[in-house]
Design an enzyme around this catalytic site. Structure first.
Site, short mmCIF file in Angstrom:
data_model
loop_
_atom_site.label_atom_id
_atom_site.label_comp_id
_atom_site.label_asym_id
_atom_site.label_seq_id
_atom_site.Cartn_x
_atom_site.Cartn_y
_atom_site.Cartn_z
N ASP A 1 -20.74 27.33 9.15
CA ASP A 1 -19.87 26.53 8.30
C ASP A 1 -19.25 27.44 7.24
OD1 ASP A 1 -18.74 24.71 6.45
OD2 ASP A 1 -20.21 23.18 7.00
N ARG B 1 -15.52 27.23 24.24
CA ARG B 1 -14.40 26.30 24.28
C ARG B 1 -13.81 26.10 22.90
NH1 ARG B 1 -16.01 20.62 26.61
NH2 ARG B 1 -17.46 20.88 24.88
#
Length: 293
Positions: free
Chosen positions: A183, A257
């Site tokens: 994060d 992805r």
């Protein structure tokens, strides 16, 4: 990370454990109403493994609450007792016993849904991966992938990696550390929540063997620059790039992805590859520039 990990959950609709649902359809989320105090997964990861045993402090991650599919719930129930680890801080882990061998162990902090972790484990069967996250669907998904691909070199940790490093691992017990796309906490007032800080590196250095590789990757350029700065000046790590700076993505880190979608949008992904130096071999480099020039 928020302190919500240490707060008891209020009763609300939750995914059912396998025994509580008549039929499990792969890919379909499971919901049921739990009674007050009823664990989400009786044989799975704890909702609050460390409890109130340790100090409340600024956390570097935000637990995400999302639906758990039937397949993930089933994996959590069946596989957690064997392949899962609650980070409670109450014991020291024997990594050889945990994995059933004495192969090198790499700690991965934050693995998302676990696809990249499973790919790396399959490509390196002689390396054990202790993958830590607090995202329950991701934990279940990684356990599923490990079972489907017969990956005996993966263990899934649930909880705060700081407590794991500080309370449950011994000195020089790790052969690598991976922190992929943590994060970024982009707002300036939240920068103190970022994981890669000098204090974290101080702790990690005590658990990493000399020569261990620290590999970070992020698509948030300001965070990448901060990582480069703090790693470059830390006396226990040295950049594997001869000229300093960022590294090209190594072949062993799969293109995820999520990462591919970011690249399609023009995001820049930076990898950092630093090595734990021999104890006492590195001179103080705090007088050097952040880029190592």
């Amino acid at each position: 990370m928020s302190d919500s990990l240490n707060a008891p959950e209020a009763p609300r609709s939750r995914p059912a454990a396998p025994a509580e649902s008549a039929v499990h359809v792969p890919g379909v989320s499971v919901r049921h109403t739990r009674g007050k105090g009823e664990p989400r997964f009786p044989d799975g990861p704890s909702a609050d493994p460390a409890g109130s045993h340790f100090e409340r402090r600024i956390r570097s991650f935000q637990p995400r609450r999302s639906r758990v599919t039937a397949g993930q719930a089933d994996a959590l129930q069946r596989l957690w007792p064997t392949w899962g680890l609650d980070i409670d801080g109450q014991r020291t882990i024997d990594l050889g016993e945990l994995f059933g061998n004495d192969n090198p162990v790499v700690l991965e902090i934050g693995f998302g849904m676990g696809e990249a972790t499973a790919q790396m484990a399959a490509a390196e069967p002689g390396t054990n991966i202790l993958a830590v996250d607090v995202h329950t669907p991701g934990q279940g998904n990684l356990l599923n992938l490990a079972e489907q691909q017969k990956l005996s070199n993966v263990r899934v940790g649930n909880g705060d990696a700081i407590i794991l490093l500080r309370e449950m691992l011994t000195e020089d017990s790790l052969d690598g550390l991976r922190v992929y796309f943590p994060d970024p906490w982009p707002k300036k007032r939240h920068h103190k929540r970022r994981l890669i800080q000098p204090e974290f590196l101080d702790l990690a250095a005590t658990r990493l063997r000399p020569g261990a590789l620290v590999h970070c990757a992020t698509d948030w350029e300001p965070y990448a620059e901060q990582m480069l700065d703090v790693l470059t000046v830390h006396p226990d790590f040295e950049n594997t790039q001869a000229g300093g700076g960022f590294a090209a993505r190594p072949d062993f880190r799969p293109l995820t992805r999520f990462e591919g979608q970011g690249l399609d949008k023009g995001h820049v992904v930076n990898d950092l590859l630093f090595r734990r130096v021999q104890h006492g071999d590195r001179t103080d480099r705090t007088d050097q520039s952040p880029t190592g020039a």
